[in-house]
Motif scaffolding. Structure first.
Motif, PDB file in Angstrom:
ATOM      1  N   GLY A 145       1.724  29.561  50.969  1.00 47.89           N
ATOM      2  CA  GLY A 145       1.254  30.907  51.265  1.00 47.89           C
ATOM      3  C   GLY A 145       2.259  31.704  52.060  1.00 47.89           C
ATOM      4  O   GLY A 145       3.424  31.315  52.184  1.00 47.89           O
ATOM      5  N   MET A 146       1.787  32.767  52.629  1.00 51.80           N
ATOM      6  CA  MET A 146       2.687  33.642  53.358  1.00 51.80           C
ATOM      7  C   MET A 146       2.887  33.163  54.790  1.00 51.80           C
ATOM      8  O   MET A 146       3.667  33.723  55.518  1.00 51.80           O
ATOM      9  CB  MET A 146       2.121  35.049  53.373  1.00 51.80           C
ATOM     10  CG  MET A 146       0.759  35.100  54.000  1.00 51.80           C
ATOM     11  SD  MET A 146       0.012  36.713  53.847  1.00 51.80           S
ATOM     12  CE  MET A 146      -0.294  36.789  52.110  1.00 51.80           C
ATOM     13  N   VAL A 147       2.157  32.111  55.219  1.00 51.75           N
ATOM     14  CA  VAL A 147       2.243  31.747  56.628  1.00 51.75           C
ATOM     15  C   VAL A 147       3.327  30.728  56.901  1.00 51.75           C
ATOM     16  O   VAL A 147       3.756  30.571  58.021  1.00 51.75           O
ATOM     17  CB  VAL A 147       0.888  31.242  57.169  1.00 51.75           C
ATOM     18  CG1 VAL A 147      -0.062  32.403  57.276  1.00 51.75           C
ATOM     19  CG2 VAL A 147       0.340  30.159  56.316  1.00 51.75           C
ATOM     20  N   GLU A 148       3.765  29.989  55.850  1.00 56.42           N
ATOM     21  CA  GLU A 148       4.868  29.076  56.094  1.00 56.42           C
ATOM     22  C   GLU A 148       6.171  29.855  56.084  1.00 56.42           C
ATOM     23  O   GLU A 148       6.308  30.870  55.399  1.00 56.42           O
ATOM     24  CB  GLU A 148       4.914  27.965  55.037  1.00 56.42           C
ATOM     25  CG  GLU A 148       3.932  26.854  55.327  1.00 56.42           C
ATOM     26  CD  GLU A 148       2.580  27.127  54.700  1.00 56.42           C
ATOM     27  OE1 GLU A 148       2.477  28.110  53.937  1.00 56.42           O
ATOM     28  OE2 GLU A 148       1.646  26.368  54.993  1.00 56.42           O
ATOM     29  N   LYS A 149       7.125  29.301  56.827  1.00 55.29           N
ATOM     30  CA  LYS A 149       8.383  30.012  56.976  1.00 55.29           C
ATOM     31  C   LYS A 149       9.287  29.793  55.786  1.00 55.29           C
ATOM     32  O   LYS A 149       9.310  28.735  55.194  1.00 55.29           O
ATOM     33  CB  LYS A 149       9.072  29.540  58.260  1.00 55.29           C
ATOM     34  CG  LYS A 149       8.571  30.289  59.474  1.00 55.29           C
ATOM     35  CD  LYS A 149       9.125  31.687  59.464  1.00 55.29           C
ATOM     36  CE  LYS A 149       8.372  32.563  60.459  1.00 55.29           C
ATOM     37  NZ  LYS A 149       8.784  33.956  60.344  1.00 55.29           N
ATOM     38  N   LYS A 185       8.335  20.884  54.322  1.00 56.79           N
ATOM     39  CA  LYS A 185       9.045  19.623  54.096  1.00 56.79           C
ATOM     40  C   LYS A 185       9.728  19.185  55.385  1.00 56.79           C
ATOM     41  O   LYS A 185      10.170  20.010  56.165  1.00 56.79           O
ATOM     42  CB  LYS A 185      10.111  19.822  53.020  1.00 56.79           C
ATOM     43  CG  LYS A 185       9.527  20.025  51.639  1.00 56.79           C
ATOM     44  CD  LYS A 185      10.582  19.689  50.588  1.00 56.79           C
ATOM     45  CE  LYS A 185      10.025  19.856  49.188  1.00 56.79           C
ATOM     46  NZ  LYS A 185      10.362  21.160  48.606  1.00 56.79           N
ATOM     47  N   GLY A 186       9.803  17.894  55.595  1.00 57.14           N
ATOM     48  CA  GLY A 186      10.595  17.382  56.700  1.00 57.14           C
ATOM     49  C   GLY A 186       9.814  17.137  57.976  1.00 57.14           C
ATOM     50  O   GLY A 186      10.302  16.485  58.882  1.00 57.14           O
ATOM     51  N   ALA A 187       8.574  17.648  58.047  1.00 61.71           N
ATOM     52  CA  ALA A 187       7.805  17.457  59.282  1.00 61.71           C
ATOM     53  C   ALA A 187       7.634  15.967  59.582  1.00 61.71           C
ATOM     54  O   ALA A 187       7.689  15.540  60.730  1.00 61.71           O
ATOM     55  CB  ALA A 187       6.448  18.139  59.171  1.00 61.71           C
ATOM     56  N   GLY A 188       7.459  15.168  58.514  1.00 67.13           N
ATOM     57  CA  GLY A 188       7.264  13.721  58.695  1.00 67.13           C
ATOM     58  C   GLY A 188       8.470  13.057  59.333  1.00 67.13           C
ATOM     59  O   GLY A 188       8.330  12.182  60.177  1.00 67.13           O
ATOM     60  N   TRP A 199      15.162  28.172  58.457  1.00 63.05           N
ATOM     61  CA  TRP A 199      16.334  27.511  59.040  1.00 63.05           C
ATOM     62  C   TRP A 199      16.268  27.501  60.549  1.00 63.05           C
ATOM     63  O   TRP A 199      16.605  26.512  61.183  1.00 63.05           O
ATOM     64  CB  TRP A 199      17.625  28.188  58.553  1.00 63.05           C
ATOM     65  CG  TRP A 199      17.875  27.839  57.132  1.00 63.05           C
ATOM     66  CD1 TRP A 199      17.811  28.664  56.053  1.00 63.05           C
ATOM     67  CD2 TRP A 199      18.156  26.528  56.623  1.00 63.05           C
ATOM     68  NE1 TRP A 199      18.041  27.962  54.897  1.00 63.05           N
ATOM     69  CE2 TRP A 199      18.257  26.649  55.214  1.00 63.05           C
ATOM     70  CE3 TRP A 199      18.335  25.274  57.211  1.00 63.05           C
ATOM     71  CZ2 TRP A 199      18.525  25.568  54.383  1.00 63.05           C
ATOM     72  CZ3 TRP A 199      18.604  24.196  56.393  1.00 63.05           C
ATOM     73  CH2 TRP A 199      18.699  24.340  54.999  1.00 63.05           C
ATOM     74  N   LEU A 200      15.800  28.615  61.110  1.00 61.66           N
ATOM     75  CA  LEU A 200      15.682  28.690  62.563  1.00 61.66           C
ATOM     76  C   LEU A 200      14.711  27.610  63.056  1.00 61.66           C
ATOM     77  O   LEU A 200      14.974  26.918  64.045  1.00 61.66           O
ATOM     78  CB  LEU A 200      15.185  30.085  62.970  1.00 61.66           C
ATOM     79  CG  LEU A 200      15.083  30.289  64.478  1.00 61.66           C
ATOM     80  CD1 LEU A 200      16.471  30.291  65.102  1.00 61.66           C
ATOM     81  CD2 LEU A 200      14.360  31.586  64.808  1.00 61.66           C
ATOM     82  N   ALA A 206       6.893  22.163  63.928  1.00 63.77           N
ATOM     83  CA  ALA A 206       6.743  21.177  62.847  1.00 63.77           C
ATOM     84  C   ALA A 206       5.669  21.626  61.864  1.00 63.77           C
ATOM     85  O   ALA A 206       5.789  21.414  60.655  1.00 63.77           O
ATOM     86  CB  ALA A 206       6.394  19.799  63.427  1.00 63.77           C
ATOM     87  N   ASP A 207       4.637  22.269  62.369  1.00 63.54           N
ATOM     88  CA  ASP A 207       3.530  22.696  61.512  1.00 63.54           C
ATOM     89  C   ASP A 207       3.965  23.809  60.558  1.00 63.54           C
ATOM     90  O   ASP A 207       3.353  24.018  59.519  1.00 63.54           O
ATOM     91  CB  ASP A 207       2.370  23.167  62.397  1.00 63.54           C
ATOM     92  CG  ASP A 207       1.136  23.481  61.578  1.00 63.54           C
ATOM     93  OD1 ASP A 207       0.719  22.592  60.805  1.00 63.54           O
ATOM     94  OD2 ASP A 207       0.604  24.596  61.693  1.00 63.54           O
ATOM     95  N   ARG A 208       5.018  24.552  60.918  1.00 61.28           N
ATOM     96  CA  ARG A 208       5.465  25.638  60.058  1.00 61.28           C
ATOM     97  C   ARG A 208       6.280  25.112  58.885  1.00 61.28           C
ATOM     98  O   ARG A 208       6.574  25.842  57.947  1.00 61.28           O
ATOM     99  CB  ARG A 208       6.349  26.614  60.849  1.00 61.28           C
ATOM    100  CG  ARG A 208       5.605  27.306  61.950  1.00 61.28           C
ATOM    101  CD  ARG A 208       6.577  28.081  62.803  1.00 61.28           C
ATOM    102  NE  ARG A 208       6.803  29.405  62.250  1.00 61.28           N
ATOM    103  CZ  ARG A 208       7.627  30.296  62.818  1.00 61.28           C
ATOM    104  NH1 ARG A 208       8.284  29.984  63.905  1.00 61.28           N
ATOM    105  NH2 ARG A 208       7.777  31.480  62.288  1.00 61.28           N
ATOM    106  N   LEU A 209       6.698  23.848  58.973  1.00 58.80           N
ATOM    107  CA  LEU A 209       7.542  23.294  57.934  1.00 58.80           C
ATOM    108  C   LEU A 209       6.683  22.672  56.845  1.00 58.80           C
ATOM    109  O   LEU A 209       5.692  22.008  57.127  1.00 58.80           O
ATOM    110  CB  LEU A 209       8.458  22.211  58.527  1.00 58.80           C
ATOM    111  CG  LEU A 209       9.416  22.690  59.608  1.00 58.80           C
ATOM    112  CD1 LEU A 209      10.087  21.493  60.253  1.00 58.80           C
ATOM    113  CD2 LEU A 209      10.449  23.623  59.017  1.00 58.80           C
TER     114      LEU A 209
END
Lengths: 293, 285
Positions: free
Chosen positions: B7-11, A101-104, B17-18, A96-99
């Motif tokens: 930044g570069m750390v978010e996908k 948008k949509g994490a909420g 999509w994964l 979730a932290d990598r997203l």
């Protein structure tokens, strides 16, 4: 920390604090005192008189193989519940932290199981694994695995662990997610510039930064599995088969209310009091750390 | 937290999509038990007892929920819902009131026994009801409070968590406010009602969410003290709906009851999500 500015008078504050003090005295301290007192006696079979036995109840308990087995069961149960509830929660929180948008939305959905009472969670999981009508046990049967938690102690343990951990995944997710959002972006980005890939960053930077939260959750989840999982055990297995899921809190209930063995039940309460005390001290230690972090 | 710089750390791209796929998978797995209960509450008994049961809702929704709410098994589920509501609100409101009062006394007064009472309240943090069930049961029975709302509520409202939360918060209220109130000759209770209580609104609301769930989800205590089905709460009542012996449980009605048992706390948590998370984090600190 104290207030510099206070009001005068002593009658009013005493009246203000009275409700809580009276309720604590009547429903906390008196019963706890009773438990300690009763743990020193054995009532006769008709409950008419009490015989003083000193620490006899404790000696008996500690030599009782069922009680010692219950300690081991509780230990295994709480370690498993803690792991099964924390690892998926951490994984989901990292995702979730990598997203951006949509994490909420995911968070809103993942909160649900927290609101479900342990006893209701027990009924839901019992339904899925019911030996006669359960969907999961039916499909397992088709795959050639004969699921029967009513007879098999390990399967019973697995089922109560998963049912107990399920709602806690939500809880742990919320704490992990909040902690992850608080990790400074600059640190992560610096590592990324240095060429560290995601999982490497995760294990060398993020996970150590999460350790206060992790320690805190470890303690809270152990406390939860000790004291708040009664509903799950009572609905799914009632402590069975052959006491393989009888955790300490369940045994206090089974011996005190079902078995009517007051002396032993009180002695068990006292031992649990000591356990709670130790866990609380531990909790405060970690909470201190958390605050300084 | 807003992140304006991507930044570069978010996908992005395939990785993004994964991540979504994995999240959706996780949500589906976590939701499966609730979904299955919902499906079971919309089909007929024969569809369930001849496994495998369907995984898509049937057309018996109204029949099953009507049967549960107005007939139930031992007692109509509507009665149990009402009992749970009284217990949950009673515990939440009761705890908030006594904690506001005692925290106010501890923070704003110096009186004999203050330290003693403070530690006394502090110690109750360590005594979950599960640990002292037999003697607490005897106390409640002695007061004739078995099968009553007061028996369901009072033993559970004296925990220290709320008191500490309010104490922490009161300590952050600027001294100038109390000073001004004193100079103006305002009596302490006037200060309490006009300044302290309004300022605590958010904390009260956050705590209410947490305590409502706590009260609603109680199991062991209502199980012990409500022997009369009319006084059962819904969370403990579900287990009572299972037949003893070899009879087959009335699964559609039981599952409809399980869904009904989780709706109020889920509504509270989801609709007051921000307050809930705040209350959760605060009450664990």
């Amino acid at each position: 920390m104290e207030k510099r500015v206070t009001f005068r008078g002593w009658l009013l504050p005493l009246c203000l604090i009275a409700p809580q003090v009276i309720i604590s005295a009547v429903f906390f301290f008196y019963p706890a005192g009773q438990a300690i007192w009763q743990s020193l006696f054995i009532p006769d079979p008709f409950g008419l008189s009490m015989q003083y036995v000193g620490l006899g109840n404790f000696e008996y308990l500690l030599s009782d193989k069922f009680y010692r087995a219950s300690f081991v069961t509780t230990g295994v149960f709480s370690i498993l519940v803690t792991l099964v509830s924390m690892i998926p929660a951490l994984f989901l929180a990292v995702m979730a932290d990598r997203l951006i948008k949509g994490a909420g939305v995911y968070r809103t959905l993942l909160i649900w199981p927290y609101a479900v009472a342990p006893a209701v969670a027990g009924v839901l999981w019992l339904f899925m694994f019911n030996t006669r009508v359960g969907v999961v046990s039916w499909y397992l049967g088709n795959l050639g695995y004969d699921w029967n938690h009513v007879l098999n102690g390990n399967e019973a343990m697995g089922l109560v662990v998963v049912a107990s951990a399920w709602g806690r995944i939500s809880y742990n997710f919320l704490f992990f997610f909040a902690a992850l959002q608080a990790v400074p972006r600059s640190v992560i980005e610096a590592a990324a510039i240095d060429g560290a890939r995601f999982w490497r960053r995760f294990f060398t930077i993020v996970l150590p930064l999460l350790s206060p939260t992790t320690f805190f959750l470890l303690v809270v989840n152990v406390v939860y599995s000790f004291f708040e999982t009664f509903g799950v055990i009572h609905t799914i297995t009632s402590g069975g088969p052959q006491q393989s899921t009888t955790i300490l809190v369940y045994k206090v209930f089974a011996d005190g209310f079902v078995g009517q063995d007051l002396g032993s039940s009180s002695a068990q309460s006292v031992i649990l009091l000591i356990v709670v005390g130790l866990l609380t001290v531990l909790q405060f230690k970690f909470v201190e750390k958390r605050v300084h972090y | 937290m807003a992140r304006e710089i991507h930044g570069m750390v978010e996908k992005r791209g395939a990785g993004l999509w994964l991540t979504h796929v994995l999240m959706i998978l996780g949500v589906l797995i976590i939701f499966f038990p609730i979904w299955l209960a919902f499906v079971a509450s919309t089909v007929t008994q024969p569809e369930i007892v001849r496994p495998p049961m369907p995984l898509w809702p049937g057309d018996q929704f109204f029949e099953n929920y009507k049967a549960a709410l107005f007939s139930g098994v031992n007692v109509p589920v509507a009665t149990m819902l009402f009992n749970s509501l009284v217990m949950a609100i009673g515990i939440a409101v009761g705890k908030i009131i006594i904690s506001l009062l005692s925290a106010f006394a501890i923070v704003y007064f110096r009186f004999p026994g203050r330290t003693f009472f403070f530690w006394m309240i502090f110690l109750t943090l360590m005594l979950p009801v599960e640990v002292r069930i037999v003697p607490t049961y005897e106390v409640v029975a002695g007061f004739g409070m078995l099968n009553s709302y007061s028996g369901l509520i009072f033993p559970l409202i004296a925990s220290a968590t709320a008191t500490f939360l309010f104490r922490q918060f009161f300590l952050t209220i600027p001294d100038e406010l109390a000073e001004a109130a004193r100079v103006d000759g305002a009596r302490p209770m006037r200060f309490f009602w006009d300044i302290v209580v309004p300022m605590s609104r958010t904390n009260v609301a956050a705590l209410f969410v947490i305590l409502f769930i706590y009260g609603w989800n109680q199991y062991l205590w209502p199980l012990l003290i409500t022997t009369d089905p009319e006084m059962n709460t819904i969370v403990m009542g579900i287990k009572q709906m299972f037949p003893s012996g070899d009879d087959v449980a009335d699964w559609p009605v039981i599952m409809a009851t399980s869904i009904l048992a989780m709706i109020p706390p889920v509504i509270v948590v989801v609709s007051m999500q921000k307050l809930f998370i705040r209350g959760l984090v605060d009450s664990e600190k």
